[in-house]
Design an enzyme around this catalytic site. Structure first.
Site, PDB file in Angstrom:
ATOM      1  N   CYS A 232      -2.571 -17.560   9.236  1.00  0.00           N
ATOM      2  CA  CYS A 232      -1.621 -16.424   9.146  1.00  0.00           C
ATOM      3  C   CYS A 232      -1.121 -16.045  10.537  1.00  0.00           C
ATOM      4  O   CYS A 232      -1.802 -16.221  11.516  1.00  0.00           O
ATOM      5  CB  CYS A 232      -2.275 -15.153   8.595  1.00  0.00           C
ATOM      6  SG  CYS A 232      -2.918 -15.194   6.947  1.00  0.00           S
TER       7      CYS A 232
ATOM      8  N   ARG B 234      -5.696 -13.855  17.593  1.00  0.00           N
ATOM      9  CA  ARG B 234      -7.106 -13.987  17.200  1.00  0.00           C
ATOM     10  C   ARG B 234      -7.707 -15.121  17.998  1.00  0.00           C
ATOM     11  O   ARG B 234      -7.831 -16.229  17.493  1.00  0.00           O
ATOM     12  CB  ARG B 234      -7.210 -14.365  15.722  1.00  0.00           C
ATOM     13  CG  ARG B 234      -6.879 -13.283  14.777  1.00  0.00           C
ATOM     14  CD  ARG B 234      -7.386 -13.722  13.431  1.00  0.00           C
ATOM     15  NE  ARG B 234      -6.706 -13.029  12.379  1.00  0.00           N
ATOM     16  CZ  ARG B 234      -6.895 -13.253  11.094  1.00  0.00           C
ATOM     17  NH1 ARG B 234      -7.727 -14.176  10.707  1.00  0.00           N
ATOM     18  NH2 ARG B 234      -6.268 -12.574  10.180  1.00  0.00           N
ATOM     19  N   PRO B 235      -8.040 -14.887  19.260  1.00  0.00           N
ATOM     20  CA  PRO B 235      -8.493 -16.000  20.090  1.00  0.00           C
ATOM     21  C   PRO B 235      -9.840 -16.541  19.624  1.00  0.00           C
ATOM     22  O   PRO B 235     -10.628 -15.827  19.022  1.00  0.00           O
ATOM     23  CB  PRO B 235      -8.616 -15.370  21.486  1.00  0.00           C
ATOM     24  CG  PRO B 235      -8.780 -13.918  21.244  1.00  0.00           C
ATOM     25  CD  PRO B 235      -8.116 -13.602  19.939  1.00  0.00           C
TER      26      PRO B 235
ATOM     27  N   SER C 217     -16.730  -9.129  15.750  1.00  0.00           N
ATOM     28  CA  SER C 217     -15.920 -10.223  15.216  1.00  0.00           C
ATOM     29  C   SER C 217     -16.672 -10.916  14.093  1.00  0.00           C
ATOM     30  O   SER C 217     -17.771 -11.433  14.303  1.00  0.00           O
ATOM     31  CB  SER C 217     -15.607 -11.233  16.326  1.00  0.00           C
ATOM     32  OG  SER C 217     -15.233 -12.480  15.770  1.00  0.00           O
ATOM     33  N   VAL C 218     -16.067 -10.904  12.900  1.00  0.00           N
ATOM     34  CA  VAL C 218     -16.679 -11.590  11.760  1.00  0.00           C
ATOM     35  C   VAL C 218     -16.787 -13.079  12.067  1.00  0.00           C
ATOM     36  O   VAL C 218     -17.838 -13.700  11.908  1.00  0.00           O
ATOM     37  CB  VAL C 218     -15.845 -11.372  10.476  1.00  0.00           C
ATOM     38  CG1 VAL C 218     -16.385 -12.234   9.335  1.00  0.00           C
ATOM     39  CG2 VAL C 218     -15.875  -9.900  10.067  1.00  0.00           C
TER      40      VAL C 218
END
Length: 420
Positions: A116, A121-122, A163-164
């Site tokens: 997406c 989102r590194p 962070s998941v």
């Protein structure tokens, strides 16, 4: 061949719906199965594009993988340690192959990912975590390469931010590390708990998942086992909102109310009658007035960012004004301009969206899905709008919702998939 949904506005959505397994738990669990030396059976895996891509990717690595009700995985024959660009480019989750590969085989490489278009989102947090466990990481020609001599080493890791994705990477890799790993400031999402439950089912020693401190006692090898994927709390929430905005009555089966407390509280505040059992939730909005609510997204157990788009729709058609503040991802209001095309009144100010009364309701229009959850809100909007709505680029929806048009049709929505 671009597929679209054609939706005719109609009445309330009512009936029963069976909730699928959570994509966000199934994906990390499928990747974590690379750690297992013996066969694994994973039940309740949803049928989705990202799942198919993951199964294809595991197959390329030498995993024997079949689907017959459950997904059956035998990773004893892994002979390839590189996740190639042609598969990774469509799906960010591929980074989850890196930790298990380096933990079990001492090497792994993954092409830098796609997915997406929500914000930055590194993969840095994943890389940093693996480095702290003793892996050497290099970035070469668009690939993240990880290696270690011997086994990874347990470490005390304090996450710079929650962070998941990185919590999953570190937790999975640490299962085969020498010694004990402690992850502080770990993500607390139910999908983390489910991944830990799977790891423990195949012989890992993980405790504390679901809290902000997870402890992993490394073991020498992981065997096989059975695991059933947890219910999808976001799919559940999406159907509950569909009932709320359409004035309907829906019963969601095979779900877990305890994972949805923040969402259920906001639905009740919005005027819905909610009842719950061990594995079901019912919502009744018949003859009740929908009221706008203020929402601030937050890591679990706060209000989930993946329900934000659905609640912006709820606020747009509810009485009063509601303010939604997005604290997790940047650039996550891409559905708002599409809803404005349908007649919604909303203003975006930085990371907040102010949803006012949409007098006269929504009107059908041609709109475009921009990301996974936002596109579900456009489908629901189409079903309560006057006239016909076409939702374009629905491949976003297929990435995260299993058979969405079939489930909505059964609830009374006039929706069909068309190819142009």
């Amino acid at each position: 061949m671009m597929q679209k949904f054609r939706i005719q506005g109609g009445g309330p959505l009512s009936g029963e719906v069976s909730i699928s397994g959570a994509k966000n738990a199934a994906l990390p669990i499928l990747f974590a199965s690379l750690l297992a030396e013996k066969p694994v059976e994973i039940a309740n895996v949803p049928k989705l594009r990202d799942i198919d891509t993951t199964m294809e990717l595991l197959g390329r690595l030498g995993v024997n993988i079949t689907r017959n009700g459950s997904v059956f995985i035998d990773a004893s024959g892994v002979n390839e340690f590189c996740a190639p660009y042609d598969l990774v480019k469509t799906m960010r989750a591929s980074i989850w192959a890196l930790g298990p590969l380096v933990a079990r085989f001492g090497q792994g490489q993954v092409s830098l990912p796609g997915g997406c278009a929500i914000g930055a989102r590194p993969v840095d947090l994943h890389i940093h975590g693996l480095e702290q466990l003793g892996a050497t990481i290099t970035l070469e020609e668009g690939y993240v390469k990880a290696s270690v001599d011997g086994r990874l080493k347990g470490a005390h890791i304090v996450m710079d931010k929650v962070s998941v994705g990185a919590t999953v990477t570190i937790m999975s890799a640490a299962t085969l590390a020498e010694g004990t790993t402690v992850i502080e400031n770990a993500a607390r999402e139910p999908e983390i708990v489910d991944t830990a439950d799977f790891l423990n089912a195949i012989g890992a020693k993980v405790t504390g998942a679901g809290t902000d401190t997870i402890t992993i006692e490394g073991v020498e090898r992981l065997g096989g086992g059975y695991h059933e994927v947890v219910a999808d709390r976001i799919e559940t929430g999406t159907f509950l909102v569909a009932a709320a905005v359409s004035g309907g009555k829906i019963l969601c089966r095979n779900t877990r109310p305890a994972l949805l407390e923040a969402v259920l509280a906001k639905l009740e505040e919005a005027g819905a009658a909610i009842e719950t059992g061990d594995d079901w939730i019912s919502i009744d909005m018949t003859d009740r007035e929908l009221k706008a609510v203020n929402i601030r997204t937050a890591p679990h157990p706060g209000f989930p960012t993946d329900m934000q788009a659905q609640f912006s729709l709820l606020n747009l058609v509810a009485k009063g004004t509601g303010i939604i503040t997005e604290t997790i991802f940047e650039n996550r209001f891409m559905h708002i301009p599409e809803l404005i095309r349908m007649g919604a009144r909303a203003e975006i100010e930085g990371n907040t969206v102010i949803c006012g009364d949409t007098d006269g309701g929504l009107s059908g229009a041609q709109v475009m899905a921009t990301d996974l959850r936002a596109s579900a809100s456009l489908v629901i909007a189409g079903s309560i709008a006057e006239g016909e709505t076409i939702v374009d680029r629905i491949y976003h929806i297929d990435r995260g919702y299993e058979y969405i048009e079939g489930k909505f049709s059964a609830l009374g929505m006039n929706i069909e998939r068309i190819s142009e």
